[in-house]
Every structure is written in structure tokens, then in C-alpha cells.
Write a protein that holds these residues in place. Structure first.
Motif, mmCIF file in Angstrom:
data_model
loop_
_atom_site.group_PDB
_atom_site.id
_atom_site.type_symbol
_atom_site.label_atom_id
_atom_site.label_comp_id
_atom_site.label_asym_id
_atom_site.label_seq_id
_atom_site.Cartn_x
_atom_site.Cartn_y
_atom_site.Cartn_z
ATOM 1 N N PHE A 348 -86.337 17.529 -27.365
ATOM 2 C CA PHE A 348 -87.551 17.654 -27.832
ATOM 3 C C PHE A 348 -88.631 17.212 -26.685
ATOM 4 C CE2 PHE A 348 -85.000 16.090 -31.351
ATOM 5 C CZ PHE A 348 -85.030 17.221 -32.146
ATOM 6 N N SER A 349 -88.219 16.232 -25.616
ATOM 7 C CA SER A 349 -88.991 15.716 -24.637
ATOM 8 C C SER A 349 -88.729 16.433 -23.251
ATOM 9 C CB SER A 349 -88.857 14.301 -24.702
ATOM 10 O OG SER A 349 -87.579 13.839 -24.346
ATOM 11 N N ASP A 350 -87.527 17.024 -23.216
ATOM 12 C CA ASP A 350 -87.194 17.585 -21.918
ATOM 13 C C ASP A 350 -87.148 16.330 -20.852
ATOM 14 O OD1 ASP A 350 -87.007 20.442 -22.711
ATOM 15 O OD2 ASP A 350 -88.750 20.820 -21.492
ATOM 16 N N LEU A 351 -86.233 15.351 -21.226
ATOM 17 C CA LEU A 351 -86.090 14.320 -19.992
ATOM 18 C C LEU A 351 -84.564 14.126 -20.091
ATOM 19 C CD1 LEU A 351 -88.320 11.496 -21.686
ATOM 20 C CD2 LEU A 351 -88.679 12.782 -19.665
ATOM 21 N N THR A 352 -83.814 15.288 -20.381
ATOM 22 C CA THR A 352 -82.480 15.334 -20.109
ATOM 23 C C THR A 352 -82.141 14.805 -18.536
ATOM 24 O OG1 THR A 352 -82.366 16.856 -21.865
ATOM 25 C CG2 THR A 352 -80.278 16.728 -20.598
ATOM 26 N N HIS A 353 -82.906 15.352 -17.715
ATOM 27 C CA HIS A 353 -82.417 14.904 -16.502
ATOM 28 C C HIS A 353 -82.150 13.476 -16.223
ATOM 29 C CE1 HIS A 353 -86.731 15.121 -16.645
ATOM 30 N NE2 HIS A 353 -86.759 14.367 -15.563
#
Length: 486
Positions: A348-353
Motif C-alpha cells: 500500500f505504501s510502497d515501502l518494501t525496499h
């Protein structure tokens, strides 16, 4: 000793025949320095008061090395969970402010607090996969980290159970009724009263109906409530939930593009977000207490009581299981192979990295014996690397250290691309066919996929190292969890 751990996620089917057979171990993205090697009075009392369950084969020197390793490990666990608790409280405060006064500035602040809170917690996942080691104890509040973790970090979640989703969404739960818009819902054969949204209700409903996708608690439920569904697929962009989803004035309350005549739905949305935040703080409070020194009937006291027996195996097993079974396999390989953004860890936030890198950093923390707190203090002082060197296994220590550098470099690329260039993991995992529909050339997409592949491949080089290191210190057949290998 073979230990089976329960994976809390769905594995999507794939026709890919290639098998990444030897994934293991991963490093963090920054080196730690200025290690604190001084044991305090509490540490000394733990050493003196702890008795082993089976220590007949260990010399006094070996026991001393084991003491230092286990105390360093326990101190790092306490510091990391304490940071997780403190940042979760800050997130809760930001959420309270946002729900009370829903403005874009307050939403931005809550999202920023979420990003901060995730980073120390992601480093605690090295302490998972302990369920096969801890001693049963009815007096202990938490049975194991692994059994506790599902209420805090389960993913991926079926967002349709919680709130509105796009018309094209496909999930296990396909009813129009959800927790936010209905006071009663039916999940399979289970009828649930959702009229009053509380932390207790969310805990009761987590994985309702026996489905691991029915996640109603923890970080990712909060993430969904702050960002909303990411409808961009493998294209650029995260979720974009409007502030008006939380406005509690008639005619201004929305559910995405839909304007609700009744503002109660936005009130319920706020209630859900606050309840999820409160439950997260409650859970982290309980876990932080488990690692405080000089307390009986805790996970820490249990570890210290059996440290000469299976403490070292537990530490090495956890390192391998997070690196191989969870990070390399479940979190990276599944999404990479399928090009599935639903299998992206922070979809949802695109903070996977960042969650990838901090999972890796957590493993490196234990290897180096060094955890850097949010406040900048270094906790630990003695890691697996030190233990190997001190027990005459310098070559194994040096090999693992060299392998960590390779993995660290691979994860640094993923973080740099995500933070500085705005190329997020959902864009990196896209297949060439998916990316071509977004105007990305095959050459460019293969380069992007290569960043993920390099990180996974670099983990393979650590496999022999961790297995050989375990054998060098007398642990045969470590049997770290291997996840779902294709």
C-alpha cells in the motif's frame, strides 16, 4: 533437529520451473561501529544466575563465549523491541491527531510516522522462528515470538474485508459488506458483530474463518487504512487514500470517489485506525517486557536458562530461517517470480525496499553483535562473528563477513533506487510483459529485475557459509526453514 514453522501468507501458484535452491543469510545496509563491549551489572547477574540444562560438554571458556553471545543477543532484542514500541506510540499519537483533525498535513505526518515505526520493527524479525526452541511455560505471557508475530505483521491482507476496494479487485473475501461499512458481516460460516470497533474485536477477527488473508490487525492493516489500496499495479505510485475518507461531516465523508450521505462510515474508519494502533502498542508493550533483564518467566529468562543447550542453535536457526525461508523465499522470490504486487511486503505504501533492507539488517545485527537504536546508541557488543573467531573458526567468520558485504551491496542498490530515484519494488518485480504495457523497454526492465535477482542470488552464497559455520561449532543439520522453493 528439524523444525517446521508456520508461514502466515498465501503462496501464489506459478509455472516457473527454475528453483532457487540454496538461498540463505542476508545482510543489512549499514555497518555498525563503536560497539559497546562492556557488560553491566544486570548482564553479570544473568551470567551468574543462569544454569544450563545440558552443559557437560562445554568448557569454561566455551561457556564464557556463549554467555557473551546470548546476553548480547537478548540485549539487542530488548533494544529493538523497545524502539519498536516507542515508535509505535509516536505513530499512535500521529493517528490520534489525524483522526481528530483530518487534514493532508496530518495524514502526511501519520504516514511519515508509519515509515519510521516500520524500520526498527523490521529489524526485530530476526528474533522470530523460535517456536521449536522455547520451553512451555504457562506462567509466561507470550509462548514464543513466532506465535505472537501473526497479530503484528501478518500479510498479505484481504483489504476487501476491512474497507472499500476497486471494482477490479480479486480476493478471497468478495462481499460488499466489510468492517467499515457494516455492523454485521458474514465470513464463510462465521457471523460477526462489528457494530463497535475495538482492539479486542480486531484481535478476535484476525484470520477469521481460518483464512490467513483475513488480516485485521497490525502494521499492514494500519498501512492500508493510511494509504488505501494501491491500484497502480506495477506502474509508479502507491495508495492514494483521500483525507475526506476520515472527514466526519455529512456530505463530505467519502469512500474514495463515493460521497457518503452518512458520515458514520468515516467515524468507523477512524475508530478502526485508532483501534489497530492501540492493539499494536499493546502487543509491543507485552513483547518488550519479555526481553527485560532480571525478570522471571519471560522469553529472555527461558533463553538464558537453556543457553548452553540449544541457545546457539536457536540463534543460527533464526538467522537462516529469516534469510532463506522468509526474506529470500516468501517476501522476495514469490513476488519476483510472479510479478505480483499483492505479494509485495508493503504494497500500500510502497515501502518494501526499506522492509527488505531492515530485515536483512536485523540478521547482520546478530552476526556483528551490534544494534543501533533510533537514538543512535549501539547495543550488543558480541555477535556470531565474534563467537566463531573466539572458538577457533576464524575462516568461517571471515567467509560470512565477506558474503555479508556482497549481500549488503545488493540491498543498498534496492534502497537507493527506491529512496533516491523513486523506482519502487513493485516496479522492480514486474515481468517484462507487464512493464512493456507501461512503456518500459525489455532492456530497462531486465535491469530492474536484476536488482532483485542479484539480492536473492547473493543470499545463495551465504548458504554454505552459515551451514558450514554451524557445523564448525558442532551443529549438524541446522535445517533452517526454506520457505516455498519453486
Amino acid at each position: 533437529m528439524t523444525i517446521t514453522t508456520v508461514m502466515r501468507r498465501q503462496i501464489l501458484p506459478t509455472t516457473l520451473a527454475a528453483t532457487l535452491a540454496g538461498l540463505l543469510m542476508v545482510s543489512g545496509c549499514t555497518k555498525q561501529t563503536n560497539e559497546d563491549t562492556n557488560a553491566d551489572a544486570t548482564t553479570q547477574s544473568e551470567v551468574q544466575s543462569t544454569e544450563a540444562t545440558d552443559d557437560t560438554t562445554l568448557s569454561a571458556v566455551d561457556k564464557a563465549h556463549t554467555d557473551r553471545l546470548m546476553i548480547s543477543y537478548a540485549n539487542m532484542a530488548h533494544a529493538a523491541f523497545k524502539d519498536s514500541l516507542d515508535t509505535a506510540k509516536a505513530l499512535q499519537a500521529a493517528i490520534d491527531t489525524y483522526v481528530a483533525t483530518p487534514t493532508q498535513a496530518n495524514l502526511d505526518a501519520a504516514q511519515a510516522a508509519y515509515k519510521i515505526a516500520r524500520q526498527p520493527y523490521s529489524q526485530t524479525e530476526i528474533f522470530r522462528f523460535d517456536e521449536g526452541f522455547v520451553t512451555p511455560n504457562d506462567k509466561r505471557a507470550i509462548a514464543s515470538v513466532d506465535s505472537w508475530e501473526g497479530q503484528i505483521n501478518a500479510w498479505p491482507l484481504d483489504e476487501a474485508l476491512i474497507d472499500y476496494v476497486s471494482d477490479t479487485y480479486e480476493g478471497e473475501y468478495n462481499s460488499k459488506d466489510n468492517i467499515i461499512n457494516s455492523e454485521n458481516i458474514t465470513v464463510g460460516s462465521v457471523k460477526q458483530d462489528t457494530s463497535t470497533i475495538t482492539p479486542e474485536l480486531l484481535a478476535e477477527m484476525n484470520e477469521i474463518g481460518g483464512s490467513e488473508a483475513n488480516v485485521t490487525t497490525g502494521y499492514h492493516a494500519i498501512e492500508f487504512m493510511l494509504w488505501g489500496q494501491d491500484t497502480n499495479g506495477v506502474n509508479e505510485g502507491a495508495g492514494n487514500r483521500p483525507v475526506s475518507d476520515y472527514v466526519t461531516e455529512a456530505g463530505q465523508c467519502t469512500s474514495g470517489d463515493t460521497v457518503n450521505e452518512d458520515a458514520s462510515i468515516c467515524e468507523r474508519r477512524g475508530a478502526f485506525l485508532k483501534a489497530a494502533a492501540q492493539l499494536l502498542v499493546n502487543d509491543l508493550t507485552a513483547m518488550e517486557a519479555e526481553w527485560q533483564p532480571e525478570r522471571d518467566n519471560t522469553l529472555r529468562s527461558d533463553l538464558m536458562a537453556r543457553k548452553y543447550d540449544n541457545g546457539l542453535r536457536q540463534v543460527m536457526y533464526q538467522m537462516g530461517s529469516l534469510a532463506l525461508g522468509e526474506l529470500a523465499s516468501e517476501r522476495m522470490q514469490v513476488a519476483f517470480v510472479t510479478g505480483s504486487t499483492e505479494d509485495e511486503h508493503e504494497c500500500f505504501s510502497d515501502l518494501t525496499h526499506l522492509s527488505y533492507a531492515n530485515n536483512a539488517r536485523g540478521i547482520q545485527n546478530v552476526f556483528n553483535g551490534s544494534y543501533r537504536t533510533v537514538a543512535g546508541k549501539t547495543v550488543g557488543g558480541y555477535g556470531v562473528k565474534n563467537y566463531l573467531a573466539d572458538t577457533g573458526n576464524q575462516e568461517a567468520a571471515e567467509k560470512l563477513a565477506a558474503d555479508f558485504i556482497k549481500v549488503e551491496n545488493a540491498f543498498n542498490v534496492i534502497v537507493e533506487k527506491g529512496e533516491k530515484e523513486g523506482i519502487k519494488v513493485d516496479q522492480m518485480i514486474a515481468t517484462v510483459g507487464q512493464a512493456s504495457k507501461q512503456g518500459i523497454s525489455a532492456e530497462e526492465q531486465n535491469t530492474r529485475r536484476g536488482w532483485i535477482e542479484n539480492a536473492i542470488t547473493s543470499l545463495q552464497e551465504l548458504t554454505d557459509g552459515i551451514e558450514n559455520a554451524a557445523k564448525a561449532v558442532g551443529i549438524e543439520n541446522l535445517d533452517a526453514d526454506a520457505g516455498s522453493q519453486f
